[in-house]
Motif scaffolding. Structure first.
Motif, mmCIF file in Angstrom:
data_model
loop_
_atom_site.group_PDB
_atom_site.id
_atom_site.type_symbol
_atom_site.label_atom_id
_atom_site.label_comp_id
_atom_site.label_asym_id
_atom_site.label_seq_id
_atom_site.Cartn_x
_atom_site.Cartn_y
_atom_site.Cartn_z
ATOM 1 N N ARG A 130 0.842 -1.198 0.000
ATOM 2 C CA ARG A 130 0.000 0.000 0.000
ATOM 3 C C ARG A 130 0.875 1.245 0.000
ATOM 4 N N ARG A 131 0.323 2.343 -0.469
ATOM 5 C CA ARG A 131 1.079 3.590 -0.540
ATOM 6 C C ARG A 131 1.079 4.340 0.788
ATOM 7 N N TYR A 132 -0.019 4.198 1.541
ATOM 8 C CA TYR A 132 -0.172 4.903 2.806
ATOM 9 C C TYR A 132 -0.673 3.929 3.864
ATOM 10 N N ASP B 89 -4.267 2.395 3.340
ATOM 11 C CA ASP B 89 -4.371 1.998 1.934
ATOM 12 C C ASP B 89 -3.883 3.089 0.986
ATOM 13 N N GLU B 90 -4.778 3.665 0.197
ATOM 14 C CA GLU B 90 -4.338 4.551 -0.885
ATOM 15 C C GLU B 90 -4.567 6.027 -0.603
ATOM 16 N N ARG B 91 -4.872 6.376 0.648
ATOM 17 C CA ARG B 91 -5.154 7.774 0.963
ATOM 18 C C ARG B 91 -4.283 8.273 2.104
ATOM 19 N N ASP C 86 -0.037 9.179 8.515
ATOM 20 C CA ASP C 86 1.149 9.269 7.662
ATOM 21 C C ASP C 86 2.008 10.468 8.038
ATOM 22 N N TYR D 163 8.437 5.050 0.968
ATOM 23 C CA TYR D 163 7.376 5.787 1.663
ATOM 24 C C TYR D 163 7.871 7.163 2.086
ATOM 25 N N ARG E 205 8.090 9.392 -0.856
ATOM 26 C CA ARG E 205 6.744 9.751 -1.326
ATOM 27 C C ARG E 205 6.122 10.836 -0.447
#
Length: 204
Positions: A143-145, A148-150, A155, A181, A184
Motif C-alpha cells: 500500500r502507498r499509505y 491503503d491509498e489515501r 502518515d 514511503y 513519497r
C-alpha cells in the motif's frame, strides 16, 4: 490558532496537517532547553508538561499530545479526508495506527536520545525498535499509505518520527518499503512547506 513547535520534534506532524488542510495558524517556536517561546513567553504556562506540540485555539484553550491534535485538526475540515468519520471502523484503524506509532516507534526512539544510556541497553532498545520497523515495512509493501491509498494524519506522524532514524545511523534503505514511503511523503507540498518554515530539510 497557534502551533507551538520545535524543529526535529514530533510537532512537525500537526504542522504538516495544518498545511494539508489549509487552516490559518501561527507558528510559535519553543526552546526545549529553556522552555521559553520565541516571543519570550513561558511555554510551561501554555503546556505544563513542558514539551511540544501544543495547539492553542483562538479562545485560549490548549490541546496537547500529537495524536489528539491531528485528529482534532482533521475533524475541522472533514471533507479533506485526512481522518475517517468518527465512529467508523476506518477511524478505529486510524487510531490503531496512531497508538502504534506513538508507543512503539515514537516511544521506541525515545530511549536512544538519552546519551547516558548504557551501550547494552541501547542495543536492546534499537533491536526492539527495528522489529517495529520490520512490521511497518511489511504493511507498506502492498500500500502507498497506512490507510491503503489515501494520505492521512497517521502518515504525517509516521513520516515525522521516521526522520529521527538518521540521528542513530539507522538506515531506512534496509527497508525498501519505508525508504520509498519516506520519499513519497517527503515530496508532498505540505511537507516541503512545513520543513522550510521550520528551517529543516527533507533529509534531516
Amino acid at each position: 490558532m497557534k502551533l507551538y513547535y520545535a524543529p526535529h520534534t514530533c510537532s512537525l506532524s500537526p504542522h504538516i496537517v495544518l498545511r494539508e488542510l489549509g487552516l490559518p495558524f501561527t507558528l510559535v517556536r519553543v526552546d526545549n532547553q529553556t522552555k521559553r517561546t520565541a516571543d519570550n513567553g513561558d511555554f510551561l504556562a501554555i503546556n505544563p508538561k513542558g514539551y511540544v506540540a501544543a495547539l492553542e485555539r483562538d479562545d485560549g484553550q490548549v490541546l496537547t499530545e500529537g495524536p489528539a491534535i491531528v485528529q482534532y485538526l482533521a475533524d475541522q475540515k472533514p471533507e479533506a479526508g485526512l481522518a475517517p468519520p468518527n465512529g467508523s471502523w476506518a477511524r478505529s484503524r486510524l487510531q490503531e495506527w496512531l497508538n502504534f506509532i506513538s508507543t512503539e516507534i515514537h516511544g521506541g526512539f525515545g530511549p536512544l536520545f538519552n546519551r547516558e544510556l548504557p551501550a547494552a541497553a541501547r542495543l536492546w532498545w534499537q533491536a526492539r525498535l527495528e522489529k517495529r520497523l520490520d512490521y511497518t515495512a511489511r504493511q507498506l509493501d502492498a500500500r502507498r499509505y497506512l490507510l491503503d491509498e489515501r494520505f492521512s494524519v497517521a502518515d504525517a506522524y509516521l513520516y515525522t518520527v521516521l526522520r529521527w532514524a538518521v540521528f542513530f545511523d539507522i538506515d531506512l534503505a534496509r527497508w525498501p518499503a519505508l525508504a520509498a514511503y519516506m520519499t513519497r511523503i517527503g515530496e508532498r507540498p505540505s511537507v516541503q512547506a512545513a520543513l522550510a518554515a521550520e528551517g529543516t530539510t527533507s533529509g534531516t
